[in-house]
Design an enzyme around this catalytic site. Structure first.
Site, PDB file in Angstrom:
ATOM      1  N   PRO A  89       2.665 -11.555  30.158  1.00  0.00           N
ATOM      2  CA  PRO A  89       3.050  -9.984  30.023  1.00  0.00           C
ATOM      3  C   PRO A  89       4.547  -9.846  29.833  1.00  0.00           C
ATOM      4  O   PRO A  89       5.061  -8.727  29.292  1.00  0.00           O
ATOM      5  CB  PRO A  89       2.422  -9.307  31.140  1.00  0.00           C
ATOM      6  CG  PRO A  89       1.690 -10.312  32.064  1.00  0.00           C
ATOM      7  CD  PRO A  89       1.994 -11.477  31.524  1.00  0.00           C
ATOM      8  N   GLU A 116      -1.057 -14.924  39.680  1.00  0.00           N
ATOM      9  CA  GLU A 116      -0.054 -13.918  39.600  1.00  0.00           C
ATOM     10  C   GLU A 116       0.974 -14.433  38.498  1.00  0.00           C
ATOM     11  O   GLU A 116       1.910 -13.504  38.009  1.00  0.00           O
ATOM     12  CB  GLU A 116       0.626 -13.593  40.875  1.00  0.00           C
ATOM     13  CG  GLU A 116       0.109 -12.977  41.829  1.00  0.00           C
ATOM     14  CD  GLU A 116      -0.418 -11.600  41.282  1.00  0.00           C
ATOM     15  OE1 GLU A 116       0.593 -10.815  40.875  1.00  0.00           O
ATOM     16  OE2 GLU A 116      -1.428 -11.106  41.140  1.00  0.00           O
ATOM     17  N   ARG A 154      -6.906 -16.359  10.570  1.00  0.00           N
ATOM     18  CA  ARG A 154      -7.317 -15.707   9.228  1.00  0.00           C
ATOM     19  C   ARG A 154      -6.183 -15.609   8.308  1.00  0.00           C
ATOM     20  O   ARG A 154      -6.414 -15.362   7.123  1.00  0.00           O
ATOM     21  CB  ARG A 154      -7.838 -14.354   9.831  1.00  0.00           C
ATOM     22  CG  ARG A 154      -6.884 -13.355  10.220  1.00  0.00           C
ATOM     23  CD  ARG A 154      -7.582 -12.116  10.762  1.00  0.00           C
ATOM     24  NE  ARG A 154      -8.421 -11.398  10.107  1.00  0.00           N
ATOM     25  CZ  ARG A 154      -7.585 -10.616   8.849  1.00  0.00           C
ATOM     26  NH1 ARG A 154      -6.474 -10.656   8.889  1.00  0.00           N
ATOM     27  NH2 ARG A 154      -8.298 -10.089   8.057  1.00  0.00           N
ATOM     28  N   ASP A 169      -4.537  -6.163   4.287  1.00  0.00           N
ATOM     29  CA  ASP A 169      -4.388  -5.771   5.618  1.00  0.00           C
ATOM     30  C   ASP A 169      -3.475  -4.688   6.235  1.00  0.00           C
ATOM     31  O   ASP A 169      -2.290  -4.565   5.442  1.00  0.00           O
ATOM     32  CB  ASP A 169      -4.364  -6.892   6.678  1.00  0.00           C
ATOM     33  CG  ASP A 169      -5.224  -7.725   6.570  1.00  0.00           C
ATOM     34  OD1 ASP A 169      -6.382  -7.573   6.095  1.00  0.00           O
ATOM     35  OD2 ASP A 169      -5.189  -9.124   7.098  1.00  0.00           O
TER      36      ASP A 169
HETATM   37 CL1  6GU Z   1      -0.136 -12.977  27.081  1.00  0.00          CL
HETATM   38  N1  6GU Z   1      -0.888 -12.073  29.667  1.00  0.00           N
HETATM   39  C1  6GU Z   1      -1.304 -11.336  30.538  1.00  0.00           C
HETATM   40  N2  6GU Z   1      -1.772 -11.785  31.636  1.00  0.00           N
HETATM   41  N3  6GU Z   1      -1.332 -10.043  30.418  1.00  0.00           N
HETATM   42  C2  6GU Z   1      -1.093  -9.645  29.250  1.00  0.00           C
HETATM   43  C3  6GU Z   1      -0.599 -10.477  28.228  1.00  0.00           C
HETATM   44  C4  6GU Z   1      -0.480 -11.684  28.471  1.00  0.00           C
HETATM   45  N4  6GU Z   1      -0.232  -9.699  26.895  1.00  0.00           N
HETATM   46  C5  6GU Z   1      -0.732  -8.482  27.471  1.00  0.00           C
HETATM   47  N5  6GU Z   1      -0.978  -8.342  28.680  1.00  0.00           N
END
Ligand code: 6GU
Length: 225
Positions: A89, A116, A154, A169
């Site tokens: 994230p 985590e 794709r 797209d």
């Molecule tokens: Cl790549 N990993 C996680 N655990 N949560 C996320 C993410 C990735 N992208 C958005 N939320």
């Protein structure tokens, strides 16, 4: 293209990779997707791959050794070292331009963590690009890896039946896609815009451009800046 996925849950990938465009692309040989289980590289008899964070805190952290050994093993399977991507994230946000960039690679290696987080030395030691699919937290990198695989595959030559369909797209020209209609001409009192039935290709093209612009202004004004 070859795509390797390093994951603790390879079984999660069966369904998304087993249907539609991604399935067909594999059958045609446009892409070879290889799943590797990080846990197979654990050293002890408990197959331990995670441990408590130094400094304390909640949750478990994915250990360096099984990930580095798994990566080394898959890198040896092909002459191309591959572009290594770590799903977190905290990464760079995935979007259509990044999908296009990745679709031009010969090989991608996606590392999906769980728990985590990763030991920071996995990022430092692999030189991986960290990628996130959006501003929300998921329980692991598996779904993001599947999202990236779908968006990239794709775009590969021959993946889509109609050569043009990726070019039209949403986002491919920085705008959302124009509205589409198919038969019947009228449904529950809602009519297909007459211009689409006119056979006038120039007018249809203009209408679509204008609709794409209006839709983008309304739904995603940020894309127009
Ligand atoms: Cl790549 N990993 C996680 N655990 N949560 C996320 C993410 C990735 N992208 C958005 N939320």
């Amino acid at each position: 293209m070859r795509i390797d996925v390093l994951t603790l849950f390879p079984e999660m990938f069966a369904s998304p990779l087993g249907f539609s465009i991604v399935k067909r692309a594999q059958q045609r040989g446009s892409v070879n997707i290889v799943l590797s289980n990080i846990r197979d590289f654990a050293k002890d008899s408990y197959k331990k791959v995670d441990d408590k964070p130094y400094g304390g805190g909640a949750g478990m952290v994915l250990m360096c050794q099984p990930v580095f050994d798994c990566l080394e093993s898959v890198q040896k399977q092909d002459s191309q070292p591959g572009r290594v991507i770590l799903l977190t994230p905290q990464g760079k946000k995935f979007d259509q331009p990044l999908a296009k960039e990745l679709a031009a690679e010969e090989r991608l290696i996606l590392i999906a963590g769980h728990y985590e987080g990763f030991d920071e030395r996995i990022r430092l030691g692999t030189g991986a690009l960290e990628v996130s699919i959006g501003d929300y937290v998921l329980s692991g990198g598996e779904l993001p890896a599947m999202v990236i695989i779908d968006a990239v595959v794709r775009l590969l030559p021959d993946a889509l039946g109609d050569e043009d369909s990726a070019a039209n797209d949403s986002f491919s020209d920085g705008l959302l896609e124009y509205p589409q209609y198919t038969r019947p001409e009228e449904f529950k009192g809602m009519k297909v815009p007459p211009v689409l039935l006119s056979g006038n290709h120039k007018e249809i093209e203009n209408w679509r451009k204008q609709q794409a612009l209006e839709k983008t202004k309304k739904q995603r004004p940020d894309l127009l800046k």
